[in-house]
Design a protein around this motif. Structure first.
Motif, PDB file in Angstrom:
ATOM      1  N   GLU A 242       0.850  -1.195   0.000  1.00 56.15           N
ATOM      2  CA  GLU A 242       0.000   0.000   0.000  1.00 56.15           C
ATOM      3  C   GLU A 242       0.888   1.250   0.000  1.00 56.15           C
ATOM      4  N   THR A 243       1.701   1.393   1.019  1.00 56.29           N
ATOM      5  CA  THR A 243       2.682   2.475   1.098  1.00 56.29           C
ATOM      6  C   THR A 243       3.665   2.122   2.202  1.00 56.29           C
ATOM      7  N   ASP A 244       4.719   2.918   2.320  1.00 54.99           N
ATOM      8  CA  ASP A 244       5.777   2.603   3.274  1.00 54.99           C
ATOM      9  C   ASP A 244       5.806   3.540   4.483  1.00 54.99           C
ATOM     10  N   HIS A 245       4.708   4.292   4.709  1.00 54.56           N
ATOM     11  CA  HIS A 245       4.723   5.258   5.808  1.00 54.56           C
ATOM     12  C   HIS A 245       3.318   5.470   6.375  1.00 54.56           C
ATOM     13  N   ILE A 246       3.289   6.007   7.574  1.00 53.41           N
ATOM     14  CA  ILE A 246       2.038   6.439   8.191  1.00 53.41           C
ATOM     15  C   ILE A 246       1.505   7.596   7.342  1.00 53.41           C
ATOM     16  N   PHE A 247       0.179   7.666   7.211  1.00 58.14           N
ATOM     17  CA  PHE A 247      -0.417   8.715   6.391  1.00 58.14           C
ATOM     18  C   PHE A 247      -1.694   9.220   7.053  1.00 58.14           C
ATOM     19  N   SER A 248      -2.136  10.387   6.625  1.00 57.45           N
ATOM     20  CA  SER A 248      -3.392  10.932   7.157  1.00 57.45           C
ATOM     21  C   SER A 248      -4.530  10.571   6.217  1.00 57.45           C
ATOM     22  N   GLU A 249      -5.714  10.552   6.787  1.00 55.09           N
ATOM     23  CA  GLU A 249      -6.922  10.400   5.994  1.00 55.09           C
ATOM     24  C   GLU A 249      -7.296  11.785   5.455  1.00 55.09           C
ATOM     25  N   PRO A 250      -8.248  11.854   4.529  1.00 50.99           N
ATOM     26  CA  PRO A 250      -8.550  13.123   3.850  1.00 50.99           C
ATOM     27  C   PRO A 250      -9.126  14.208   4.756  1.00 50.99           C
ATOM     28  N   ALA A 251      -8.858  15.429   4.359  1.00 54.36           N
ATOM     29  CA  ALA A 251      -9.434  16.596   5.028  1.00 54.36           C
ATOM     30  C   ALA A 251      -9.449  17.756   4.048  1.00 54.36           C
ATOM     31  N   LEU A 252     -10.298  18.720   4.341  1.00 54.74           N
ATOM     32  CA  LEU A 252     -10.385  19.927   3.531  1.00 54.74           C
ATOM     33  C   LEU A 252     -10.572  21.106   4.487  1.00 54.74           C
ATOM     34  N   PHE A 253      -9.725  22.099   4.337  1.00 56.14           N
ATOM     35  CA  PHE A 253      -9.774  23.297   5.168  1.00 56.14           C
ATOM     36  C   PHE A 253      -9.918  24.509   4.257  1.00 56.14           C
TER      37      PHE A 253
END
Length: 178
Positions: free
Chosen positions: A120-131
């Motif tokens: 999937e990927t090799d790092h911790i990631f954030s879920e989506p957001a919109l500001f």
């Protein structure tokens, strides 16, 4: 269970910087170009086809957003290599930043995930957001999700921001804190 810190609409948006692919640093909450408002879109990263689709759809609304004085920047926790590779799937003209740290994710109140596997990927990631940050650097609107398929409709966002920008007395919503 850990409490997630929330950014409060009506408060000053935190000063958070990330890197652009050209090597420049960008303040994620600061408008650019001729705009005085900023839309910051946090996406999961190169590994997320829904994110790529959303960012490409966002490009279709860029002209309307620019017309009402709203600039766009997108950011993920991807590495420079991943962000560069992702540009092959993206057809966007707004800035794409990379390298969002876990500390910055927490500062923004984002939901954070670990990859399901190395594929999937090799790092911790954030879920989506919109500001959406207004011309005074204040958080005007926020949408934070814990899943890639829970995102606000871009047509609705553009219509809403167009309405808000035309009003002189439209209040920032969601500011009542007990």
């Amino acid at each position: 269970m850990t409490n997630l810190a929330k950014l409060i609409p009506g408060n000053t948006f935190p000063s958070i910087e990330a890197m652009l692919l050209d090597g420049d640093r960008v303040n994620l909450g600061q408008a650019h170009g001729d705009a005085d408002w900023q839309m910051l879109v946090v996406y999961r990263g190169k590994h997320c086809p829904l994110c790529v689709r959303y960012l490409n759809l966002l490009e279709q609304h860029k002209q309307q957003l620019t017309a009402i004085g709203v600039s766009i920047t997108a950011v993920s926790a991807d590495s420079k290599i991943q962000a560069t590779e992702n540009m092959q799937s993206l057809n966007v003209s707004f800035p794409i930043a990379y390298g969002l740290s876990v500390e910055q994710m927490k500062q923004l109140g984002l939901y954070i995930s670990t990859p399901r596997s190395e594929t999937e990927t090799d790092h911790i990631f954030s879920e989506p957001a919109l500001f959406v940050i207004n011309g005074e650097g204040v958080l005007q609107a926020v949408d934070i999700s814990n899943a890639p398929f829970l995102r606000p409709e871009l047509d609705v966002i553009v219509r809403g921001l167009t309405f808000v920008r035309k009003q002189t007395d439209y209040p920032i919503r969601g500011t009542l804190i007990e």
